[in-house]
Design a protein around this motif. Sequence first.
Motif, PDB file in Angstrom:
ATOM      1  N   LYS A   7       0.837  -1.209   0.000  1.00  0.00           N
ATOM      2  CA  LYS A   7       0.000   0.000   0.000  1.00  0.00           C
ATOM      3  C   LYS A   7       0.877   1.267   0.000  1.00  0.00           C
ATOM      4  O   LYS A   7       0.655   2.195  -0.778  1.00  0.00           O
ATOM      5  CB  LYS A   7      -0.894  -0.011   1.242  1.00  0.00           C
ATOM      6  N   TYR A   8       1.875   1.275   0.860  1.00  0.00           N
ATOM      7  CA  TYR A   8       2.705   2.475   0.968  1.00  0.00           C
ATOM      8  C   TYR A   8       3.578   2.693  -0.272  1.00  0.00           C
ATOM      9  O   TYR A   8       3.843   3.833  -0.649  1.00  0.00           O
ATOM     10  CB  TYR A   8       3.574   2.411   2.227  1.00  0.00           C
ATOM     11  N   ILE A   9       4.002   1.593  -0.869  1.00  0.00           N
ATOM     12  CA  ILE A   9       4.779   1.742  -2.105  1.00  0.00           C
ATOM     13  C   ILE A   9       3.897   2.363  -3.187  1.00  0.00           C
ATOM     14  O   ILE A   9       4.297   3.284  -3.902  1.00  0.00           O
ATOM     15  CB  ILE A   9       5.312   0.370  -2.580  1.00  0.00           C
ATOM     16  N   LYS A  10       2.662   1.892  -3.246  1.00  0.00           N
ATOM     17  CA  LYS A  10       1.740   2.465  -4.232  1.00  0.00           C
ATOM     18  C   LYS A  10       1.496   3.938  -3.947  1.00  0.00           C
ATOM     19  O   LYS A  10       1.507   4.768  -4.858  1.00  0.00           O
ATOM     20  CB  LYS A  10       0.419   1.689  -4.218  1.00  0.00           C
ATOM     21  N   ASP A  11       1.273   4.244  -2.665  1.00  0.00           N
ATOM     22  CA  ASP A  11       1.120   5.650  -2.276  1.00  0.00           C
ATOM     23  C   ASP A  11       2.315   6.456  -2.753  1.00  0.00           C
ATOM     24  O   ASP A  11       2.178   7.558  -3.288  1.00  0.00           O
ATOM     25  CB  ASP A  11       1.023   5.771  -0.744  1.00  0.00           C
ATOM     26  N   GLY A  12       3.488   5.881  -2.524  1.00  0.00           N
ATOM     27  CA  GLY A  12       4.722   6.553  -2.896  1.00  0.00           C
ATOM     28  C   GLY A  12       4.780   6.819  -4.382  1.00  0.00           C
ATOM     29  O   GLY A  12       5.107   7.936  -4.813  1.00  0.00           O
ATOM     30  N   THR A  21      -1.568   3.666 -10.134  1.00  0.00           N
ATOM     31  CA  THR A  21      -1.055   2.388  -9.613  1.00  0.00           C
ATOM     32  C   THR A  21      -2.099   1.287  -9.609  1.00  0.00           C
ATOM     33  O   THR A  21      -1.848   0.196  -9.122  1.00  0.00           O
ATOM     34  CB  THR A  21      -0.534   2.572  -8.177  1.00  0.00           C
ATOM     35  N   GLU A  22      -3.257   1.597 -10.165  1.00  0.00           N
ATOM     36  CA  GLU A  22      -4.345   0.624 -10.131  1.00  0.00           C
ATOM     37  C   GLU A  22      -3.926  -0.730 -10.711  1.00  0.00           C
ATOM     38  O   GLU A  22      -4.184  -1.775 -10.153  1.00  0.00           O
ATOM     39  CB  GLU A  22      -5.537   1.170 -10.923  1.00  0.00           C
ATOM     40  N   LEU A  49       8.099   4.747 -14.559  1.00  0.00           N
ATOM     41  CA  LEU A  49       7.266   5.791 -13.969  1.00  0.00           C
ATOM     42  C   LEU A  49       8.116   6.954 -13.459  1.00  0.00           C
ATOM     43  O   LEU A  49       7.765   8.103 -13.599  1.00  0.00           O
ATOM     44  CB  LEU A  49       6.438   5.221 -12.805  1.00  0.00           C
ATOM     45  N   SER A  50       9.236   6.596 -12.851  1.00  0.00           N
ATOM     46  CA  SER A  50      10.050   7.631 -12.208  1.00  0.00           C
ATOM     47  C   SER A  50      10.954   8.343 -13.203  1.00  0.00           C
ATOM     48  O   SER A  50      11.391   9.456 -12.968  1.00  0.00           O
ATOM     49  CB  SER A  50      10.897   7.009 -11.103  1.00  0.00           C
ATOM     50  N   LYS A  51      11.241   7.654 -14.307  1.00  0.00           N
ATOM     51  CA  LYS A  51      12.207   8.162 -15.288  1.00  0.00           C
ATOM     52  C   LYS A  51      13.546   8.471 -14.630  1.00  0.00           C
ATOM     53  O   LYS A  51      14.236   9.429 -14.951  1.00  0.00           O
ATOM     54  CB  LYS A  51      11.664   9.411 -15.991  1.00  0.00           C
ATOM     55  N   LYS A  52      13.876   7.641 -13.651  1.00  0.00           N
ATOM     56  CA  LYS A  52      15.147   7.801 -12.943  1.00  0.00           C
ATOM     57  C   LYS A  52      15.864   6.476 -12.934  1.00  0.00           C
ATOM     58  O   LYS A  52      15.298   5.444 -13.289  1.00  0.00           O
ATOM     59  CB  LYS A  52      14.893   8.219 -11.495  1.00  0.00           C
ATOM     60  N   LYS A  53      17.104   6.495 -12.473  1.00  0.00           N
ATOM     61  CA  LYS A  53      17.852   5.253 -12.350  1.00  0.00           C
ATOM     62  C   LYS A  53      17.230   4.384 -11.247  1.00  0.00           C
ATOM     63  O   LYS A  53      16.623   4.905 -10.322  1.00  0.00           O
ATOM     64  CB  LYS A  53      19.313   5.553 -11.980  1.00  0.00           C
ATOM     65  N   PRO A  54      17.393   3.087 -11.345  1.00  0.00           N
ATOM     66  CA  PRO A  54      16.819   2.203 -10.326  1.00  0.00           C
ATOM     67  C   PRO A  54      17.209   2.606  -8.909  1.00  0.00           C
ATOM     68  O   PRO A  54      16.364   2.643  -8.016  1.00  0.00           O
ATOM     69  CB  PRO A  54      17.400   0.830 -10.682  1.00  0.00           C
ATOM     70  N   GLU A  55      18.504   2.922  -8.713  1.00  0.00           N
ATOM     71  CA  GLU A  55      18.970   3.283  -7.361  1.00  0.00           C
ATOM     72  C   GLU A  55      18.215   4.488  -6.825  1.00  0.00           C
ATOM     73  O   GLU A  55      17.786   4.504  -5.670  1.00  0.00           O
ATOM     74  CB  GLU A  55      20.473   3.618  -7.372  1.00  0.00           C
TER      75      GLU A  55
END
Length: 592
Positions: A7-12, A21-22, A49-55
């Motif tokens: 839940k919190y990861i989805k919120d994040g 995140t559905e 989604l983040s368009k960032k590096k995994p780290e």
Amino acid sequence: MEKNIIKYIKDGLETIYKAETENISVAVERTREGIDGDFTVVVFPYTKLSKKKPEDTAKDLGVFIKQRFEDISSYNVIKGFLNLKMTQEYWIQRLNNLVKEKSHKNDSPAQRIMIEFSSPNTNKPLHLGHIRNNLLGDAVSRIISAAGNEVIKVNLINDRGIHICKSMLAWMKWGKNSTPKSTNQKGDKFVGDYYVLFDKNYKEQIAELVESGLTEDQAKEQAPLMLQAREILQKWESGDHEVRRVWEMMNSWVYEGFEETYKNLGIEFDKLYYESSTYLHGKELVKTGLEKGIFTQDPDNSVWIDLTNEGLDRKILLRSDGTTVYMTQDLGTAFQRFEEYNPDKMIYVVGNEQDYHFKVLKKIVEKFDKDYASRIEHLSYGMVELPEGKMKSREGTVVDADDLMSEMIENAKKISQENGKINDLPDEEKDKIIKMIALGALKYYIIKVDPKKQMTFNPNESIDFTGNTGPFIQYTHARICSILRNAEKQKIKFNGKVSDETRLLDCEVKLISSLTEYEGIIIESAKKHDPGMIANYIYDLVKDFNQFYHEHSILKEKDTKILQFRLQLSLQIANTIKTGMNLLGIEVPEVM
RNA sequence: GGUCUAGUAGCUCAGCUGGAUAGAGCAACGGCCUUCUAAGCCGUAGGUCUCAGGUUCGAAUCCUGACUAGAUCACCA
């Protein structure tokens, strides 16, 4: 597993990256051995989604979740893996909750599920192949029931047909009115011997006929013994008095024998069906099927269904002489059961050699009633083979169920005597424990392998009592019981409540974590019809406990909070071992 | 031949809804019982996850094809 983390990861993901995140499933796993953390979130999928590096994505999520979720004490990031460490309080809470959670049971059964298993023929004794079937059916029943369903265990006894006619014919010809009593034999063994006798003489006749110029197939059809057996089957179906009398008598001998074997195996059923009383139901269905145009009749009066359009073949339902075949009977029985019990699911535990049969059965049922068909499931399992290949009753190359069990008991007795820990117990008690161990070894050995896989059994290598085995697990249970007994003796007051302030070791956290997974494993195992999952789970738990046991003393612990915690942990592990093993049909002793 | 299932250490098996260095047991070798049950624990050794392609940031795991083994396609059950 860890719903809150998901839940919190989805919120994040929503707050940080404004993502939908559905339709995203978040994978939370237990952190890999040797890495700091309790749970791991794999963040690779979210880099889109983040368009960032995994780290960086992992770090973003780590910061977010640490802030919102007070049960998380720390996090670290390795490549695209976000490792979360939970607080000690969290784990202690989980342990304390285990006790509570178990007390409120499931409210109402989710589904009514009928399971058919065992389904022996009455012409020969049970062998190792039947044991796998029985253990699998029994365990799956227990597991599905533990997952909150109503289970009806049924056994369809194949008490009629050409096979029993063969035994009958042999007995009438050569039996000289002997009985199991007069020969001092177990009933099923007695009847089985006549089946073998039939086959021996039948083979001789075939050989003679082939010698005189017939093909093998012709010889098989025309051998006098086969013709006579067929005649008996027809007489049986037309209700011939003498045939029915012999049939009833011989079957009753077999049932006495079976009963003993089932009892030793610890198998029970809620309802027995006999094909002799259900096959007529099938005949009725053939009639209605013909009227509805589902089946067709050939000029010679045999009745068929054409499934060639479905990728299957033409299948016979009634022979030209009007007698029924296996399919007819199964069809009749299936409808009878749906009408009687209306189960949400009907599971057949039957070997994979009958995969095709059940495919066809389902298709035919579908023609009558789509809804019934969708509820039928075939739990197909692999054959048990010997190193030389298939077991064949007719050739006597089978591992007999009774023999195997008594051999296991002998071995267990020997080992138990050598170890000497229960030598002082009264004989009755001792025998009970030894039988528990022997059957535990046998059952676990068979049940731990994936049902759908074929398994080879080497009769020359006896089943182990050490390592990944039933007795190892039973032993650990007895060991914990011993600790708890000693605690009592030493007047250690065990209050069953663990303080939030208890300091936990990593290996202790791991054990609690494993305990919390138990319920989920049951659900999963019930869904997949795979008792092996539970066997593997218990083994891992037990292995971890033994390691812990060797490295840390429970009763000598000075810190009373830790002592209380360890007692509670041990008790919960013992409970899980016991209930888990019971789901596999295996009992666990308190001493061994 | 069609269809289905499986191929992971010498042997028996986990892992398979894709995730970090592929795990157990048995067998072999070496340690641990004046300490809560040694049917136990620790360590050493053992692997081209049948092969070849493909999908992917990532494949033992998913897809395709080969190979091997088994099952099945009966007026047997």
